[in-house]
Design a protein around this motif. Structure first.
Motif, PDB file in Angstrom:
ATOM      1  N   TYR A  29       0.847  -1.188   0.000  1.00  0.00           N
ATOM      2  CA  TYR A  29       0.000   0.000   0.000  1.00  0.00           C
ATOM      3  C   TYR A  29       0.881   1.234   0.000  1.00  0.00           C
ATOM      4  N   ASP A  30       0.296   2.395  -0.309  1.00  0.00           N
ATOM      5  CA  ASP A  30       1.060   3.645  -0.300  1.00  0.00           C
ATOM      6  C   ASP A  30       0.405   4.725   0.561  1.00  0.00           C
ATOM      7  N   SER A  31      -0.789   4.466   1.085  1.00  0.00           N
ATOM      8  CA  SER A  31      -1.448   5.401   1.992  1.00  0.00           C
ATOM      9  C   SER A  31      -2.530   4.642   2.750  1.00  0.00           C
ATOM     10  N   ALA A  32      -3.062   5.280   3.793  1.00  0.00           N
ATOM     11  CA  ALA A  32      -4.066   4.603   4.608  1.00  0.00           C
ATOM     12  C   ALA A  32      -4.975   5.643   5.250  1.00  0.00           C
ATOM     13  N   GLY A  33      -6.167   5.193   5.651  1.00  0.00           N
ATOM     14  CA  GLY A  33      -7.084   6.118   6.295  1.00  0.00           C
ATOM     15  C   GLY A  33      -8.207   5.410   7.021  1.00  0.00           C
ATOM     16  N   VAL A  34      -8.857   6.155   7.915  1.00  0.00           N
ATOM     17  CA  VAL A  34      -9.987   5.658   8.704  1.00  0.00           C
ATOM     18  C   VAL A  34     -11.047   6.747   8.731  1.00  0.00           C
ATOM     19  N   ALA A  35     -12.321   6.335   8.680  1.00  0.00           N
ATOM     20  CA  ALA A  35     -13.439   7.251   8.907  1.00  0.00           C
ATOM     21  C   ALA A  35     -14.369   6.633   9.939  1.00  0.00           C
ATOM     22  N   THR A  36     -14.864   7.445  10.857  1.00  0.00           N
ATOM     23  CA  THR A  36     -15.866   7.004  11.832  1.00  0.00           C
ATOM     24  C   THR A  36     -16.949   8.072  11.946  1.00  0.00           C
ATOM     25  N   LEU A  37     -17.979   7.748  12.714  1.00  0.00           N
ATOM     26  CA  LEU A  37     -19.014   8.737  13.029  1.00  0.00           C
ATOM     27  C   LEU A  37     -18.764   9.285  14.429  1.00  0.00           C
ATOM     28  N   GLU A  38     -18.564  10.595  14.529  1.00  0.00           N
ATOM     29  CA  GLU A  38     -18.409  11.277  15.806  1.00  0.00           C
ATOM     30  C   GLU A  38     -19.681  12.088  16.042  1.00  0.00           C
ATOM     31  N   ASP A  39     -20.432  11.731  17.079  1.00  0.00           N
ATOM     32  CA  ASP A  39     -21.740  12.361  17.301  1.00  0.00           C
ATOM     33  C   ASP A  39     -22.599  12.257  16.039  1.00  0.00           C
ATOM     34  N   LYS A  40     -22.521  11.095  15.406  1.00  0.00           N
ATOM     35  CA  LYS A  40     -23.273  10.747  14.204  1.00  0.00           C
ATOM     36  C   LYS A  40     -22.847  11.507  12.948  1.00  0.00           C
ATOM     37  N   HIS A  41     -21.704  12.193  12.987  1.00  0.00           N
ATOM     38  CA  HIS A  41     -21.219  12.911  11.809  1.00  0.00           C
ATOM     39  C   HIS A  41     -19.882  12.334  11.359  1.00  0.00           C
ATOM     40  N   LEU A  42     -19.675  12.295  10.049  1.00  0.00           N
ATOM     41  CA  LEU A  42     -18.485  11.689   9.472  1.00  0.00           C
ATOM     42  C   LEU A  42     -17.221  12.476   9.804  1.00  0.00           C
ATOM     43  N   GLN A  43     -16.203  11.749  10.236  1.00  0.00           N
ATOM     44  CA  GLN A  43     -14.887  12.330  10.477  1.00  0.00           C
ATOM     45  C   GLN A  43     -13.837  11.371   9.907  1.00  0.00           C
ATOM     46  N   ARG A  44     -12.768  11.951   9.338  1.00  0.00           N
ATOM     47  CA  ARG A  44     -11.732  11.127   8.714  1.00  0.00           C
ATOM     48  C   ARG A  44     -10.351  11.484   9.235  1.00  0.00           C
ATOM     49  N   ARG A  45      -9.461  10.474   9.193  1.00  0.00           N
ATOM     50  CA  ARG A  45      -8.036  10.696   9.394  1.00  0.00           C
ATOM     51  C   ARG A  45      -7.320   9.882   8.313  1.00  0.00           C
ATOM     52  N   ARG A  46      -6.441  10.532   7.568  1.00  0.00           N
ATOM     53  CA  ARG A  46      -5.736   9.862   6.476  1.00  0.00           C
ATOM     54  C   ARG A  46      -4.264  10.254   6.514  1.00  0.00           C
ATOM     55  N   LYS A  50       3.242   4.712   5.390  1.00  0.00           N
ATOM     56  CA  LYS A  50       2.999   3.534   6.211  1.00  0.00           C
ATOM     57  C   LYS A  50       1.913   3.772   7.264  1.00  0.00           C
ATOM     58  N   LEU A  51       1.412   2.647   7.797  1.00  0.00           N
ATOM     59  CA  LEU A  51       0.358   2.718   8.804  1.00  0.00           C
ATOM     60  C   LEU A  51       0.791   3.498  10.041  1.00  0.00           C
ATOM     61  N   ARG A  52       2.073   3.476  10.334  1.00  0.00           N
ATOM     62  CA  ARG A  52       2.528   4.223  11.517  1.00  0.00           C
ATOM     63  C   ARG A  52       2.224   5.714  11.368  1.00  0.00           C
ATOM     64  N   ASN A  53       2.211   6.208  10.128  1.00  0.00           N
ATOM     65  CA  ASN A  53       1.868   7.624   9.921  1.00  0.00           C
ATOM     66  C   ASN A  53       0.399   7.872  10.254  1.00  0.00           C
ATOM     67  N   LEU A  54      -0.462   6.906   9.904  1.00  0.00           N
ATOM     68  CA  LEU A  54      -1.874   7.030  10.266  1.00  0.00           C
ATOM     69  C   LEU A  54      -2.037   6.925  11.783  1.00  0.00           C
ATOM     70  N   GLU A  55      -1.279   6.026  12.418  1.00  0.00           N
ATOM     71  CA  GLU A  55      -1.362   5.895  13.875  1.00  0.00           C
ATOM     72  C   GLU A  55      -0.961   7.198  14.564  1.00  0.00           C
ATOM     73  N   HIS A  71      -8.879   1.678   5.261  1.00  0.00           N
ATOM     74  CA  HIS A  71      -8.399   1.314   3.932  1.00  0.00           C
ATOM     75  C   HIS A  71      -6.893   1.496   3.846  1.00  0.00           C
ATOM     76  N   THR A  72      -6.232   0.543   3.207  1.00  0.00           N
ATOM     77  CA  THR A  72      -4.866   0.750   2.734  1.00  0.00           C
ATOM     78  C   THR A  72      -4.917   0.764   1.218  1.00  0.00           C
ATOM     79  N   ARG A  73      -4.246   1.725   0.592  1.00  0.00           N
ATOM     80  CA  ARG A  73      -4.449   2.017  -0.825  1.00  0.00           C
ATOM     81  C   ARG A  73      -3.186   1.788  -1.655  1.00  0.00           C
TER      82      ARG A  73
END
Length: 608
Positions: A29-46, A50-55, A71-73
């Motif tokens: 992979y060359d990038s990674a990201g996560v999205a969740t719902l915070e108070d029912k609204h979409l939030q992302r971190r990408r 490497k995954l350590r950068n996302l961490e 996702h890892t892309r």
């Protein structure tokens, strides 16, 4: 092979998603990201890299939602940076995606005309905007996804999450794999059972065309026509294995079915999907326009991939190619002009004869280019240039997905060589690249022939001798088909150039010898059909692999006909390899042999 993970849980899911993504790192992979719902609204971190950068990003800005996708892309459309990293989102929906949306340009133009504003260069963002448009029109989420899926062309897997819906996730697959994990009051999605292993061993594999609506209460699965269906739940062994067989009986079968996905990711490494051009490394130490000749060395299946590459390179780049099996080449002391290019093909990157040939060519002042599946291998380390195939681990001894990924790399090289040498115009390059982009979808269609292939294989398993015939690009497939059958079923088989039939092999033909003819309705079709008629006149049992036009032209001569989609001649070897592989596989299953570990064979031949 991108990695997809989705979790509907009862506590923050971001950490679990990253853990699952780490289990998919073997895919690359060359990038990674996560999205969740915070108070029912979409939030992302990408994050790029490497995954350590996302961490690190998540430590600085945590996500605490109880539902999320990750996702890892491998970059396909657009550069590998944070902007183009998944998940992609609008204010209504977030999407992670594995595969290629072939018609994304037309869809994007349509959406932009309707006011959609795109933030990335990716095909995935098109999916997010299509779903958002349906939601804005008043459609409920499931119907919005169903309508969107009907507009998409290509091979893909999707996981989708909706703003304001903290108990809803939708997944879909067409070509690329996707599995459901069943928990207790929790549900999971993953592109591989290995990703789901930390959470559950109860896994349901979606079949091609399926889509699923997940809530904490369970899963509702629908087929491609929108009809509710039931798929079996399996107990996964992925907690104990690096790579799980999933719901397949053998690794070989799983690897055959992975080909739409791994081809798409190999393409992504060498093609700019947006401009339909080949993208090679900028620091290549040679220029195809300055080369007078190419030398290709390989063994076994990799040699047959190289033989297809020879046809491509000579036709589309007008560049002569010498090819030899490495075990012969290494002892011939071949005279080589300094500054030439030598290409070495190996799944493992450890093949002893190929490595010895590489070292000889290096000593003769050749530029060394290797096409390997293991980047840390000896052949890769000793090469000046490495073109990786992104097939992922191949466990079955008989090569399948590594072969088609090798073909994918060679096809891209041939196009690039043709452009540099002035043989191909820009329009020619786009036409050839477009044909390659269609391959994952066409491969998925070819896999649907399996029930018919299984019936043919039942009869084939009773044969003692089998002949394979092909012309042009299909001659190497005849050789590869015969090798596959020998390797795993132990039936004697030979592949021949169809024009050689009258020069000896026709003496073998009788009613007990099946003859498998690989002959799409291309420029050589009429010649091959005349050879088929010679076989029929002598009572041979013909199995024809062709397209609809070829099936009609062949009449009732074949005992069985496998009808594949119509396609551009350039990409035929990539698609016709699949029924050839499945014929060997099912014949071996009927014979009761050890398909994944056939007798006397090793996955990597590291001794002479």
């Amino acid at each position: 092979m991108c990695g997809i993970v989705g979790i509907i849980g009862n506590e923050p899911v971001a950490e679990g998603i990253v853990e699952a993504l780490r289990r998919l790192e073997y895919r690359g992979y060359d990038s990674a990201g996560v999205a969740t719902l915070e108070d029912k609204h979409l939030q992302r971190r990408r994050a790029e890299g490497k995954l350590r950068n996302l961490e690190t990003r998540l430590r600085d800005a945590p996500l605490m939602g109880h539902i999320g996708i990750g996702h890892t892309r491998w970059a396909t459309h657009g550069a590998p940076n944070e902007t183009n990293a998944h998940p992609h989102a609008t204010d209504r929906v977030a999407v992670v995606h594995n595969g290629i949306i072939e018609n994304f340009r037309d869809l994007r133009t349509e959406l932009e005309a309707g006011g959609a504003v795109f933030q990335t260069d990716t095909d995935t963002e098109t999916v997010a905007h299509l779903i958002s448009r349906e939601l804005a029109a008043g459609q409920p989420p499931a119907e919005a996804v169903r309508r969107t899926l009907s507009r998409l062309e290509g091979a893909f897997a999707l996981a989708i999450m909706f703003d304001g819906q903290d108990d809803l996730m939708i997944g879909a697959r067409r070509g690329s794999p996707l599995a459901i994990g069943h928990g207790d009051g929790e549900m999971f999605l993953g592109s591989d059972a290995i990703a789901l292993a930390p959470f559950t061993d109860r896994v349901t594999y979606l079949e091609d065309g399926d889509w699923v609506v997940l809530t904490r209460a369970g899963a509702s699965i629908y087929d491609g026509d929108g009809n509710p269906v039931v798929r079996p739940m399996n107990r996964s062994l992925a907690t104990a294995l690096l790579v799980d067989k999933g719901n397949f009986r053998h690794f070989m079968a799983k690897e055959i079915y992975e080909q739409p996905e791994v081809i798409s990711h190999t393409l992504a490494n060498y093609i700019d999907m947006a401009t339909e051009t080949v993208r090679l490394p900028e620091d290549l130490p040679f220029d195809f326009s300055q080369l007078k000749r190419i030398t290709i060395c390989a063994c076994g299946t990799a040699y047959y991939a190289g033989l297809v590459g020879k046809y491509w390179m000579e036709k589309y780049a007008r560049l002569p190619v010498d090819i030899d099996v490495a075990s012969e080449f290494r002892y011939r002391e071949v005279p080589l002009e300094e500054g030439g290019l030598a290409i070495f093909i190996s799944q493992s990157g450890e093949t002893a004869d190929t490595l010895a040939s590489l070292r000889y060519c290096d000593s003769q002042g050749q530029h060394i280019l290797s096409i390997v599946n293991v980047r840390e291998s000896t052949i890769a380390r000793e090469s000046g240039t490495v073109f990786p195939t992104l097939a992922g681990p191949e466990i079955g001894v008989a090569s399948t997905k590594a072969f088609t990924c090798q073909l994918t790399v060679l096809a891209c090289l041939a196009i690039a060589a043709g452009r540099q040498r002035g043989i191909l115009a820009e329009s020619d390059e786009r036409k050839l690249v477009h044909a390659l982009v269609e391959v994952p979808r066409l491969a998925t269609q070819a896999l649907k022939l399996e029930p018919q292939i299984e019936d043919i294989a039942r009869d084939l398993s009773r044969a003692r001798d089998v002949l394979y015939l092909g012309r042009g690009l299909n001659y190497p497939l005849a050789l590869e088909g015969a090798l596959k059958l020998k390797e795993i079923s132990y039936i004697h088989a030979e592949g021949y150039a169809a024009g050689e039939l009258k020069h000896g092999p026709i003496a073998l033909i009788d009613e007990n010898v099946p003859v498998i003819v690989v002959s799409p309705s291309d420029s050589l079709f009429d010649k091959t059909i005349s050879n088929m008629q010679e076989v029929a006149a002598r009572g041979g049992n013909i199995i024809l692999l062709t397209d609809e036009d070829g099936a009609q032209a062949s009449g009732d001569q074949p005992q069985a006909t496998l009808v594949l989609p119509k396609m551009f001649q350039f990409v035929q070897p990539l698609i016709y390899a699949i029924p050839v592989q499945l014929l060997a596989y099912h014949t071996a299953v009927f014979m009761g042999t050890d398909v994944d570990q056939p007798r006397n064979l090793a996955k990597s031949v590291t001794v002479e």
